[in-house]
Motif scaffolding. Structure first.
Motif, short mmCIF file in Angstrom:
data_model
loop_
_atom_site.label_atom_id
_atom_site.label_comp_id
_atom_site.label_asym_id
_atom_site.label_seq_id
_atom_site.Cartn_x
_atom_site.Cartn_y
_atom_site.Cartn_z
N HIS A 94 36.43 52.13 30.31
CA HIS A 94 35.67 51.15 31.09
C HIS A 94 34.99 49.98 30.55
O HIS A 94 34.83 48.85 31.08
CB HIS A 94 34.54 52.23 31.66
N ALA A 95 34.30 50.34 29.23
CA ALA A 95 33.74 49.16 28.51
C ALA A 95 34.59 48.13 28.34
O ALA A 95 34.03 46.84 28.49
CB ALA A 95 33.27 49.62 27.32
N TYR A 96 35.76 48.25 28.21
CA TYR A 96 36.58 47.03 27.82
C TYR A 96 36.87 46.13 29.05
O TYR A 96 37.14 44.95 29.11
CB TYR A 96 37.80 47.53 27.16
N TYR A 97 37.16 46.90 30.15
CA TYR A 97 37.54 46.27 31.56
C TYR A 97 36.40 45.71 32.23
O TYR A 97 36.53 44.66 33.17
CB TYR A 97 38.12 47.40 32.51
N ARG A 98 35.10 46.17 31.93
CA ARG A 98 34.09 46.03 32.73
C ARG A 98 33.84 44.57 33.06
O ARG A 98 33.63 44.17 34.10
CB ARG A 98 32.96 46.58 32.23
N GLU B 219 40.92 51.47 38.57
CA GLU B 219 39.60 52.42 38.31
C GLU B 219 38.69 51.77 37.68
O GLU B 219 37.37 52.15 37.96
CB GLU B 219 40.34 53.63 37.63
N TYR B 220 38.85 50.86 36.61
CA TYR B 220 37.93 50.63 35.81
C TYR B 220 37.45 48.98 35.85
O TYR B 220 36.52 48.43 35.53
CB TYR B 220 38.33 50.75 34.19
N ALA B 221 38.42 48.16 36.30
CA ALA B 221 38.05 46.81 36.47
C ALA B 221 37.27 46.20 37.57
O ALA B 221 37.29 46.99 38.58
CB ALA B 221 39.49 46.00 36.20
N HIS B 222 36.83 45.21 37.54
CA HIS B 222 36.16 44.71 38.86
C HIS B 222 37.27 44.83 40.00
O HIS B 222 38.24 44.37 39.74
CB HIS B 222 35.66 43.10 38.56
#
Ligand code: GDP
Ligand code: MG
Length: 175
Positions: free
Chosen positions: A78-82, A111-114
């Motif tokens: 998540h942190a990387y994509y956020r 799931e994780y990116a905007h």
């Protein structure tokens, strides 16, 4: 050129895809116009590179992140994509598994990116004679997921500037 406006926003752009598909090589080719078959940078990754592109007379700033060793599925989290505004999802046209894995990458991105992240699917190493994934396979996948698709070669530079310029244009158009 003197009155080209400089955008203040640095658009975070990330490169994802299986290890060995050519993410580092693509970024090095884009950044320096060179290809180093087995350089240290290609092995460990190079962190990020800031680039300014001129799209229809407007400057678009990209901060492009390479992944180094985080490629193992599910370890890029998540942190990387956020805060990514755009991402390139690469597979290797000489490696069927890397193509099949793009579905898992797309699920993770979903799931994780905007929700409105700009995605460009790239079939890399299209210069190679060892191709096992057809262009049509990539086009079909792109249509299915409603993402842009191109084939690239980090080796010859084919479509590398084009791909980054397309993404920069999409980022500019979104604002
Ligand atoms: P990464 O793990 O995704 O960063 O992939 P690398 O950039 O380290 O590339 C993996 C291997 O594929 C290296 O041996 C590269 O020289 C090679 N490679 C990368 N891009 C291309 C390409 O467009 N064409 C060919 N023929 N080889 C490539
Ligand atoms: Mg790498």
């Amino acid at each position: 050129a003197a009155d080209v406006s400089v955008e203040e926003i640095l658009h975070k752009t990330i490169l994802v895809g299986d290890s060995g598909v050519g993410k580092t090589s693509l970024l090095v080719q884009f950044d320096t116009g060179t290809f180093h078959p087995s350089s240290f940078a290609a092995t460990v990754g190079i962190g990020f590179t800031n680039k300014v592109l001129v799209v229809d007379g407007a400057k678009v700033k990209l901060q492009i992140w390479d992944t180094a060793g985080q490629e193992r599925f599910r370890s890029v989290t998540h942190a990387y994509y956020r805060d990514a505004h755009a991402l390139f999802l690469l597979y290797d046209v000489t490696n069927r598994k890397s193509f099949d894995n793009t579905r898992a990458w797309l699920a993770e991105i979903n799931e994780y990116a905007h929700r409105d992240v700009i995605i460009m699917l790239l079939g890399n190493k299209c210069d190679s004679e060892d191709r096992v994934v057809n262009r049509e396979d990539g086009e079909r996948l792109g249509r299915e997921y409603k993402v842009n698709f191109m084939e690239t070669s980090a080796k010859t530079g084919l479509n590398v500037d084009v791909a980054f310029t397309e993404v920069a244009r999409a980022l500019r158009d979104k604002r």
